[in-house]
Design an enzyme around this catalytic site. Structure first.
Site, short mmCIF file in Angstrom:
data_model
loop_
_atom_site.label_atom_id
_atom_site.label_comp_id
_atom_site.label_asym_id
_atom_site.label_seq_id
_atom_site.Cartn_x
_atom_site.Cartn_y
_atom_site.Cartn_z
N SER A 110 -3.80 2.35 4.00
CA SER A 110 -3.21 1.85 5.24
C SER A 110 -2.08 0.86 4.93
O SER A 110 -0.96 0.97 5.45
CB SER A 110 -4.31 1.18 6.07
OG SER A 110 -3.78 0.40 7.11
N ARG A 139 -10.68 3.84 13.16
CA ARG A 139 -11.55 3.12 12.22
C ARG A 139 -12.16 1.89 12.87
O ARG A 139 -13.32 1.55 12.64
CB ARG A 139 -10.75 2.69 10.98
CG ARG A 139 -10.43 3.86 10.04
CD ARG A 139 -9.35 3.45 9.04
NE ARG A 139 -9.75 2.31 8.24
CZ ARG A 139 -8.90 1.44 7.69
NH1 ARG A 139 -7.58 1.58 7.86
NH2 ARG A 139 -9.33 0.43 6.99
N HIS A 192 3.63 -8.68 0.55
CA HIS A 192 2.65 -8.47 1.62
C HIS A 192 1.42 -9.32 1.35
O HIS A 192 0.91 -9.37 0.24
CB HIS A 192 2.23 -6.99 1.67
CG HIS A 192 1.19 -6.73 2.72
ND1 HIS A 192 1.50 -6.61 4.05
CD2 HIS A 192 -0.15 -6.60 2.64
CE1 HIS A 192 0.39 -6.40 4.74
NE2 HIS A 192 -0.62 -6.39 3.91
N ASP A 215 -1.13 5.84 10.55
CA ASP A 215 -1.92 4.61 10.38
C ASP A 215 -2.30 4.00 11.72
O ASP A 215 -3.40 3.49 11.89
CB ASP A 215 -1.17 3.58 9.53
CG ASP A 215 -2.00 2.33 9.35
OD1 ASP A 215 -3.09 2.43 8.76
OD2 ASP A 215 -1.61 1.26 9.84
N LYS A 265 2.42 1.80 4.75
CA LYS A 265 3.41 1.03 5.53
C LYS A 265 4.42 0.34 4.63
O LYS A 265 5.62 0.32 4.92
CB LYS A 265 2.68 0.01 6.42
CG LYS A 265 1.94 0.66 7.58
CD LYS A 265 1.12 -0.34 8.40
CE LYS A 265 -0.15 -0.74 7.69
NZ LYS A 265 -1.14 -1.43 8.52
N1 URA Z 1 -4.62 -4.27 7.10
C1 URA Z 1 -4.08 -3.05 7.23
O1 URA Z 1 -2.88 -2.92 7.42
N2 URA Z 1 -4.87 -1.97 7.17
C2 URA Z 1 -6.20 -2.06 6.95
O2 URA Z 1 -6.86 -1.04 6.89
C3 URA Z 1 -6.76 -3.34 6.82
C4 URA Z 1 -5.94 -4.44 6.90
CA CA Z 2 0.04 -10.25 7.61
#
Ligand code: URA
Ligand code: CA
Length: 435
Positions: free
Chosen positions: A183, A168, A82, A161, A187
């Site tokens: 967050s 947010r 990621h 999320d 995922k």
């Molecule tokens: N990327 C995400 O997936 N979540 C966040 O809170 C910030 C960046």
């Molecule tokens: Ca990305």
């Protein structure tokens, strides 16, 4: 439990228990906790933070809010990567085929471009015919047989999320390490891999501009992974200039293909990709870092990485011949050279502005409904510290629609400062954080 009491607890800087955090998250997803209470809680978290255990419990509560991907029918270690997002950040298309070519199993769910950053799904969709939506069973089958598939999110992964991120976004609570870490990690953990390598960007093109914040985010995410019993490591890497040369979807595919064909092997994009790929292989139990680096170099020079990319493209309905002839990718109608307005050295880049300039040409979206033009974008000709003469090309713009061309050029010119003194080049890989 009373929601107001829990908000008060966090407001007064006390520690929330796992049960209290689950109550809040489950309540928010079910509708029992309204937006205004969650907004107050988020602001209390923003001010007082969460400790490592709370951050982990928040991640688990979010992860369990929806579907989880089951990759157990794929033998061996499944490894994911990621990136926190950047400009000309095409490491996925370089690193993952190399990892697959060396025996790794990569089942990746990617995202789309966000703000000034590009997204892997948009890049892959610039390949004629390529489909990022595959049924789960087919996704698993491609990974089992070929070692690599990249798709968009399927099913209802981490609905908590989606709701929290939207809240947010409008309550000034995005930029908190615990909230960002939970967050991202909720995922990634829901996506089912055993090992995760994170690329946390720092600099003017990253969401975390300072190295200190990037390292703190990297540590928080590695800490969550460790508590969750997964192998997680993080590379903190430079984003104070576009990582590769290409900014824009088909252009970035072209650059990735060229690297896998054996060109630009000593460029920053290739170097970060190889660093990430080596960590992915070691996390998969496929050798030490040294051994992994050797295998990867062989996969690069022998063309096995390119072959892996071709196989994935074929499996997902795309035209694999783009790997032999990048002229088959969508091409823009016109190319303009953008020239330096002074002589000196390329001193600093506001990299997010370069991403915005590409977006203005049509490479990204201004609204959720915007359609991307896969062909357009920017090809950088200079890197930080390069000498430059007035009138010399800084970049080529690939253009179809000229409506925002002037604005894009001005954004780009403002992004690049030319200075008399040669600056120190930034360190590419700042640090690597392991469990
Ligand atoms: N990327 C995400 O997936 N979540 C966040 O809170 C910030 C960046
Ligand atoms: Ca990305």
């Amino acid at each position: 439990m009373l929601t107001a009491e829990l908000i008060k607890k966090k407001r007064d800087n006390a520690v929330l228990s796992a049960e209290e955090i689950r109550f809040l998250i489950n309540g928010y997803v079910s509708g029992d906790v309204p937006d205004y209470q969650m907004a107050a809680l988020l602001m209390a978290v923003w001010f007082n933070g969460m400790n490592a255990q709370e951050t982990y419990e928040l991640t688990m509560a979010m992860m369990h809010s929806g579907d989880m991907v089951d990759l157990s029918s794929i033998p061996g270690v499944k490894v994911d990567k990621h990136s926190t997002g950047g400009v000309a950040d095409t490491t996925t298309l370089v690193a993952l085929p190399l990892v697959a070519a060396c025996g790794g199993k990569v089942a990746k769910m990617s995202g789309r471009g966000l703000g000034h950053t590009g997204g892997t799904l948009d890049k892959l969709e610039s390949i004629p015919g390529f489909s990022v939506s595959q049924p789960m069973a087919r996704f698993v089958e491609i990974v089992r047989e070929q070692g690599l598939s990249v798709i968009g999110q399927t099913g209802d992964l981490v609905p908590a999320d989606k709701m929290l991120y939207a809240l947010r976004d409008v309550t000034a609570t995005i930029d908190n390490i615990s909230l960002i870490a939970s967050s991202i990690m909720s995922k990634k953990l829901a996506a089912g891999s055993d090992a995760i390598v994170l690329d946390v960007k720092t600099g003017s093109g990253a969401f975390m501009k300072s190295e200190e914040d990037a390292v703190a985010l990297a540590r928080a995410m590695v800490g969550i992974g460790k508590r969750a019993g997964k192998s997680v490591s993080a590379v903190v890497s430079d984003m104070s200039q576009p990582l590769g040369e290409a900014v824009g979807n088909a252009l970035e595919v072209r650059e990735a293909v060229e690297i896998l064909q054996g060109h630009h092997g000593d460029g920053d994009l290739a170097r970060v990709s190889l660093t990430l790929a080596a960590r992915m292989l070691t996390a998969s139990g496929l050798g030490t870092v040294d051994e992994a680096e050797k295998k990867l170099q062989n996969a690069l020079s022998g063309g096995a990485g390119l072959e892996s990319l071709k196989q994935m493209i074929s499996a997902q309905g795309g035209d694999p011949a783009v790997c032999d002839d990048t002229g088959r990718l969508p091409a823009a109608a016109r190319r303009y050279s953008i020239e330096a307005t002074a002589s000196g050295y390329v001193g600093a880049m506001e990299t997010d502005r370069i991403g915005i300039a590409a977006l203005l040409l049509g490479a990204g979206r201004r609204t959720k409904e915007d359609r991307i033009d896969p062909a357009v974008g920017i090809w950088m000709k200079k890197r930080l510290g390069d000498p430059v003469e007035e009138g010399e090309p800084l970049a080529d713009f690939y253009v179809n629609d000229e409506a925002n061309l002037e604005e894009a050029v001005s954004e780009f010119q403002r992004a690049i400062s030319i200075e008399e003194q040669k600056p120190e080049p930034p360190k590419l890989v700042r640090t690597i954080i392991e469990e």
